[in-house]
Design an enzyme around this catalytic site. Structure first.
Site, PDB file in Angstrom:
ATOM      1  N   GLU A  13       0.791  -1.227   0.000  1.00 45.93           N
ATOM      2  CA  GLU A  13       0.000   0.000   0.000  1.00 45.93           C
ATOM      3  C   GLU A  13       0.827   1.284   0.000  1.00 45.93           C
ATOM      4  O   GLU A  13       0.801   2.053   0.977  1.00 45.93           O
ATOM      5  CB  GLU A  13      -0.953   0.013   1.198  1.00 45.93           C
ATOM      6  CG  GLU A  13      -1.903  -1.163   1.239  1.00 45.93           C
ATOM      7  CD  GLU A  13      -3.019  -1.012   2.283  1.00 45.93           C
ATOM      8  OE1 GLU A  13      -2.933  -0.106   3.129  1.00 45.93           O
ATOM      9  OE2 GLU A  13      -3.982  -1.795   2.233  1.00 45.93           O
ATOM     10  N   GLU A  70      -5.352  -8.604   0.892  1.00 46.16           N
ATOM     11  CA  GLU A  70      -6.010  -8.256   2.152  1.00 46.16           C
ATOM     12  C   GLU A  70      -7.476  -7.971   1.888  1.00 46.16           C
ATOM     13  O   GLU A  70      -7.815  -7.270   0.924  1.00 46.16           O
ATOM     14  CB  GLU A  70      -5.441  -6.960   2.775  1.00 46.16           C
ATOM     15  CG  GLU A  70      -4.126  -7.113   3.464  1.00 46.16           C
ATOM     16  CD  GLU A  70      -3.645  -5.794   4.084  1.00 46.16           C
ATOM     17  OE1 GLU A  70      -4.475  -4.960   4.484  1.00 46.16           O
ATOM     18  OE2 GLU A  70      -2.418  -5.625   4.141  1.00 46.16           O
TER      19      GLU A  70
HETATM   20  C1  FCB Z   1      -4.500  -1.977   5.537  1.00 48.22           C
HETATM   21  C2  FCB Z   1      -3.142  -2.357   6.062  1.00 48.22           C
HETATM   22  C3  FCB Z   1      -3.168  -3.438   7.103  1.00 48.22           C
HETATM   23  C4  FCB Z   1      -4.337  -3.305   8.044  1.00 48.22           C
HETATM   24  C5  FCB Z   1      -5.622  -3.117   7.280  1.00 48.22           C
HETATM   25  C6  FCB Z   1      -6.859  -3.023   8.155  1.00 48.22           C
HETATM   26  O1  FCB Z   1      -4.457  -0.666   5.063  1.00 48.22           O
HETATM   27  O2  FCB Z   1      -2.317  -2.775   5.003  1.00 48.22           O
HETATM   28  O3  FCB Z   1      -1.926  -3.432   7.765  1.00 48.22           O
HETATM   29  O4  FCB Z   1      -4.108  -2.336   8.979  1.00 48.22           O
HETATM   30  O5  FCB Z   1      -5.540  -1.980   6.469  1.00 48.22           O
END
Ligand code: FCB
Length: 453
Positions: free
Chosen positions: A163, A359
């Protein structure tokens, strides 16, 4: 609803959020140690000093993953464990931890997916300018080379950055994440040097000539107008520019989006840190794209003051949460259709390449009930709707190959500290006891059937 054969189901964490052991085995300080120890930055003054203590509870955690039938584990390497001062020779004790981790995964037939940078920059590098400095890109490539040499035989999936939008804009633009700087100029410089670091690291790893899969993870948010007005539509386009195209365009097309650069140039931002050939390096082909998806950006044209730490204020825009939306404990709207949309868009507009959801998940106000379980129905229905959205994308031709649920464990949620629980396994922080939530059992079943019924 079946997923493709060999679809990889796993969970994800990040070093600073779960490892703890902040000063063990010569680990150096990172910007998150400094930031979390600064009064007023993190809810309740929480820090990652102990977190889930995964550093000392590795076998227990690996056994639990194995018991639950998880097929992959996305984790990150803490740069300050490998190079406590951000440069120089490897700290072997730091590397040993990840050797044990990877070896432990392999012995349990769990596929390791390694992220090189999940925001824990060595403080020594921040002291020399951090990601606003070009030197950091070069240091990052050296660090990547060290880790790659140590683990490339055992790890098949490599993610350079997690990110870069969040690292740049939350960390250097809005000041709400480490290192806590403010300013569009700094966030743009950080963006470029992170992407350049990605390109230089790719070059290093690629030169080894093995068959490993190399990629990068972006947080992507489809942007849409809050109201059906010209002003909101234009604002949504500007937000799409900063949040999505500022990363996708250089990676896949070797150019920065003209409208975004023009916007900042007109406001006096000096963009001369982009040098000849940088974009060529940044756009070196990747083998896969990691997509982190949580929600869409619903956007209003706005005159909110820049400097108030509201995202996109420097674009004359701000995000709003749609009134009708169901919201998670983070206050984030539940919008599974946005996942299908972003995956299909990447395939249609950028590249038909393998993708992984690296994620996705939600925070719930979980608690241990009198029977001793954690009944997180909301998380199950969230995951189910997003798995369906991912499946829709596959049916529309997206080459999606895996899904990493955020997160394996409740953990240190950055500026929110331990107040937000994202795990499918509950962590009782006082005792470090792990309690699989209902969602973890449910997820095991999804994995066993490779789908939903
Ligand atoms: C993302 C992050 C991860 C976590 C999630 C909820 O932005 O990459 O580390 O905090 O959000």
């Amino acid at each position: 609803m079946r997923f493709p054969e060999n679809f990889l189901w796993g969970t994800a964490t990040a070093a600073y959020q779960v490892e703890g052991a902040a000063a063990e085995d010569s680990r150096g300080p990172s910007i998150w140690d400094t930031f979390s120890h600064t009064a007023g930055k993190i809810r309740h003054g929480d820090t990652g000093d102990i977190a889930c203590d995964q550093y000392n509870r590795l076998d227990e955690d690996l056994d639990l993953m194995s018991e639950l039938g998880f097929e992959a584990y996305r984790f990150s390497v803490a740069w300050p464990r490998i190079q406590p001062e951000g440069s120089g020779p490897a700290n072997e004790k730091g590397l040993d931890f990840y050797r044990r981790l990877v070896d432990g995964l392999r012995r349990r037939s769990i596929e390791p997916m390694l992220t090189l940078y999940h925001w824990d920059l060595p403080q020594a590098l921040e002291d020399r300018g951090g990601w606003t400095s070009r030197e950091t890109s070069e240091r990052f490539a050296e660090y990547a080379g060290i880790v790659y040499e140590a683990l490339s035989d055992e790890v098949g999936f490599w993610i350079t950055l997690n990110e870069p939008w969040v690292a740049s804009w939350m960390g250097y633009g809005l000041g709400v994440h480490a290192p806590g700087h403010k300013g569009s100029n700094k966030a743009l410089a950080a963006t470029h040097h992170l992407l350049l670091g990605h390109g230089l690291a790719m070059e290093r790893m690629r030169s080894a000539g093995d068959g490993n899969q190399l990629g990068v993870t972006l947080n992507l948010h489809p942007a849409r107008p809050s109201r059906n007005t010209e002003a909101d539509k234009k604002a949504a386009r500007r937000v799409d520019g900063q949040a999505n195209r500022l990363y996708l365009d250089p990676l896949f097309r070797g150019e920065y989006p003209e409208d975004v650069f023009l916007h900042y140039r007109e406001r006096g931002v000096d963009l001369s840190f982009v040098q000849d050939e940088d974009l060529q390096k940044i756009s070196d082909p990747i083998d896969f794209l990691g997509v982190n998806y949580y929600f869409r950006n619903t956007v209003r044209d706005s005159t909110v003051e820049v400097g108030k730490s509201v995202p996109f204020a420097d674009l004359g825009a701000r995000p709003v949460i749609p009134h009708a939306a169901e919201k998670t404990a983070m206050g984030w709207p539940v919008e599974p259709e946005g996942l299908t949309e972003i995956l299909v868009r990447i395939k249609d507009e950028y590249a038909d390449i393998p993708m992984y959801v690296t994620e996705n998940g939600r925070a719930v106000n979980d608690y241990i009930d009198p029977e001793g379980g954690v009944d997180d129905e909301e998380r199950i229905s969230y995951l189910e709707s997003h798995f369906r959205a991912a499946h829709d994308a596959i049916e529309r031709g997206v080459d999606l190959r895996g899904y990493m649920v955020w997160s394996f464990l409740d953990n240190f949620e950055w500026a929110e500290g331990y107040s937000k629980r994202f795990g499918i396994v509950y962590v009782e922080y006082g005792t470090q006891r792990r309690v699989p939530k209902a969602s973890a059992r449910w997820y095991s079943g999804v994995i066993r059937q490779n789908g939903l019924y």
